[in-house]
Motif scaffolding. Structure first.
Motif, PDB file in Angstrom:
ATOM      1  N   LYS A   1       0.894  -1.155   0.000  1.00  0.00           N
ATOM      2  CA  LYS A   1       0.000   0.000   0.000  1.00  0.00           C
ATOM      3  C   LYS A   1       0.930   1.202   0.000  1.00  0.00           C
ATOM      4  CE  LYS A   1      -3.687  -0.162   2.916  1.00  0.00           C
ATOM      5  NZ  LYS A   1      -4.273  -0.434   4.244  1.00  0.00           N
TER       6      LYS A   1
ATOM      7  N   PRO B   1      -5.180   5.748  -1.905  1.00  0.00           N
ATOM      8  CA  PRO B   1      -6.004   4.640  -2.418  1.00  0.00           C
ATOM      9  C   PRO B   1      -5.774   4.383  -3.905  1.00  0.00           C
ATOM     10  CG  PRO B   1      -7.359   6.570  -1.973  1.00  0.00           C
ATOM     11  CD  PRO B   1      -5.987   6.901  -1.493  1.00  0.00           C
TER      12      PRO B   1
ATOM     13  N   GLU C   1     -10.056   2.230  -3.912  1.00  0.00           N
ATOM     14  CA  GLU C   1     -10.011   1.133  -2.943  1.00  0.00           C
ATOM     15  C   GLU C   1      -9.715   1.676  -1.558  1.00  0.00           C
ATOM     16  OE1 GLU C   1      -7.220  -1.882  -4.121  1.00  0.00           O
ATOM     17  OE2 GLU C   1      -8.614  -2.711  -5.585  1.00  0.00           O
ATOM     18  N   MET C   2     -10.670   1.565  -0.683  1.00  0.00           N
ATOM     19  CA  MET C   2     -10.487   2.026   0.686  1.00  0.00           C
ATOM     20  C   MET C   2     -10.996   0.972   1.663  1.00  0.00           C
ATOM     21  SD  MET C   2     -12.031   5.745   0.303  1.00  0.00           S
ATOM     22  CE  MET C   2     -11.111   7.115   0.506  1.00  0.00           C
TER      23      MET C   2
ATOM     24  N   VAL D   1     -13.084   1.297   5.395  1.00  0.00           N
ATOM     25  CA  VAL D   1     -13.756   2.588   5.531  1.00  0.00           C
ATOM     26  C   VAL D   1     -15.243   2.395   5.241  1.00  0.00           C
ATOM     27  CG1 VAL D   1     -13.873   4.968   4.668  1.00  0.00           C
ATOM     28  CG2 VAL D   1     -11.661   3.829   4.834  1.00  0.00           C
TER      29      VAL D   1
ATOM     30  N   VAL E   1     -16.503   8.627   4.854  1.00  0.00           N
ATOM     31  CA  VAL E   1     -15.891   9.127   3.627  1.00  0.00           C
ATOM     32  C   VAL E   1     -16.242  10.600   3.473  1.00  0.00           C
ATOM     33  CG1 VAL E   1     -15.839   8.908   1.111  1.00  0.00           C
ATOM     34  CG2 VAL E   1     -16.013   6.870   2.511  1.00  0.00           C
TER      35      VAL E   1
ATOM     36  N   ARG F   1     -11.254  11.724   1.200  1.00  0.00           N
ATOM     37  CA  ARG F   1     -10.656  11.289   2.454  1.00  0.00           C
ATOM     38  C   ARG F   1     -11.501  10.167   3.031  1.00  0.00           C
ATOM     39  NH1 ARG F   1     -10.403  16.783   3.456  1.00  0.00           N
ATOM     40  NH2 ARG F   1      -8.303  17.617   3.216  1.00  0.00           N
ATOM     41  N   GLY F   2     -10.848   9.199   3.601  1.00  0.00           N
ATOM     42  CA  GLY F   2     -11.564   8.103   4.235  1.00  0.00           C
ATOM     43  C   GLY F   2     -10.926   7.773   5.558  1.00  0.00           C
TER      44      GLY F   2
ATOM     45  N   VAL G   1     -10.365   5.220   8.491  1.00  0.00           N
ATOM     46  CA  VAL G   1     -10.428   3.765   8.659  1.00  0.00           C
ATOM     47  C   VAL G   1     -10.924   3.426  10.057  1.00  0.00           C
ATOM     48  CG1 VAL G   1      -8.098   3.242   9.540  1.00  0.00           C
ATOM     49  CG2 VAL G   1      -9.157   1.707   7.899  1.00  0.00           C
TER      50      VAL G   1
ATOM     51  N   ASP H   1      -5.652   5.857   7.438  1.00  0.00           N
ATOM     52  CA  ASP H   1      -6.654   6.599   6.683  1.00  0.00           C
ATOM     53  C   ASP H   1      -6.231   6.693   5.215  1.00  0.00           C
ATOM     54  OD1 ASP H   1      -7.906   6.874   9.085  1.00  0.00           O
ATOM     55  OD2 ASP H   1      -7.220   8.918   9.432  1.00  0.00           O
ATOM     56  N   TYR H   2      -7.132   7.140   4.401  1.00  0.00           N
ATOM     57  CA  TYR H   2      -6.857   7.272   2.969  1.00  0.00           C
ATOM     58  C   TYR H   2      -7.065   8.717   2.544  1.00  0.00           C
ATOM     59  CZ  TYR H   2      -7.269   2.219   3.071  1.00  0.00           C
ATOM     60  OH  TYR H   2      -7.103   0.894   3.369  1.00  0.00           O
TER      61      TYR H   2
END
Lengths: 142, 132
Positions: free
Chosen positions: B11, B28, B44-45, B48, B53, B65-66, B68, B87-88
């Motif tokens: 990742k 992501p 791809e998150m 989440v 989101v 933004r996501g 987790v 987080d993403y």
């Protein structure tokens, strides 16, 4: 097993960065394909848990089986569907069939395994069989 | 992490300023397809949920933004890790013909799908060139 490249085709620097990161791996004897899915393993006294990130995989497309102490996760990541005439700007996500076998610390049977999928994260909990648990031996006074 | 294991798909961490709490931020993986009607993004998150989101479109920059929900357990301890949780975050600069009010977003099995319909008047108009 098929593993399409992950490096972004439209960002040559991202590709270079990922190559630099992987450089030390090539020096080792292994030149194996990357493994999917990556797993985290959790251990406790009464159970072991395996978590894996499987975004975009329908729980119905995942197969989990166990034989003695070998747990196998197989499935398929479907290629994204795009309408007719769509033009791809980026295609970073991978797809295809995958399979991964994990060795458990003890043999397990199907009835003490529980699997759950939340937001693309698979969590498999394998209960420890009674016969594998350490037994406490009481010391009696003579 | 042990060196003798198989390499896994990494990742990538986002090129974002670090977090105050020390958590990681990942970039992501994204698929983007464009049609005449608009653009579809699939990010791809894993980990989440829909309510965590956050999608914003400001000055042509689309930011996703996501947050987790980290896996944790009272009884179990992490013994071996091949992937990290965090987080993403990722942003894209768009051509400015999208209406922020009309962005559609849905989360399914850890994949966020965003649909950006093109603004009607911005749909390509063909200009006929007449030979004189």
């Amino acid at each position: 097993m098929l593993y399409p490249t992950y490096a972004s085709r439209s960002d040559p620097f991202a590709m270079m960065r990922s190559m630099m990161r992987g450089a030390d791996r090539f020096s080792s004897s292994r030149m194996a394909q990357p493994v999917f899915p990556a797993v985290n393993i959790w251990q406790g006294e009464d159970a072991v848990a395996i978590t894996a990130e499987l975004p975009g995989v329908d729980p119905a497309d995942i197969d989990i089986s166990v034989k003695d102490n070998m747990l196998t996760i197989t499935g398929e990541r479907k290629a994204p569907q795009a309408p007719e005439g769509a033009r791809w700007h980026r295609n970073e996500r991978g797809y295809g069939k995958f399979s991964r076998t994990i060795q458990l610390p003890y043999p397990a049977s199907n009835d003490n395994i529980e699997a759950r999928m939340t937001n693309g994260v698979l969590r498999i909990v394998v209960g420890r069989p009674e016969e594998d648990k350490p037994k406490k031996i009481e010391i009696r006074a003579a | 992490m042990a060196n003798d294991m198989n390499p896994t798909v990494d990742k990538t961490e986002a090129e974002a300023p670090e977090t105050t709490a020390g958590g990681r931020i990942y970039r992501p993986l994204t698929d983007i397809a464009e049609t005449e009607d608009g653009v579809t993004l699939m990010l791809e998150m894993p980990g989440v949920s829909a309510e965590n989101v956050d999608v914003t479109l400001e000055k042509r920059v689309l930011t996703i933004r996501g947050k987790v929900e980290a896996t944790s357990s009272d009884k179990l301890q992490l013994a071996y890790a091949e992937y990290g949780e965090g987080d993403y975050e990722r942003s894209f600069t768009l051509s400015d013909d999208f209406d922020p009010e009309k962005i559609g977003a849905s989360v399914s099995n850890g994949v966020l799908t965003l649909t950006l319909p093109r603004v009607a008047e911005a749909q390509p108009k063909k200009i006929a060139v007449t030979a004189s």
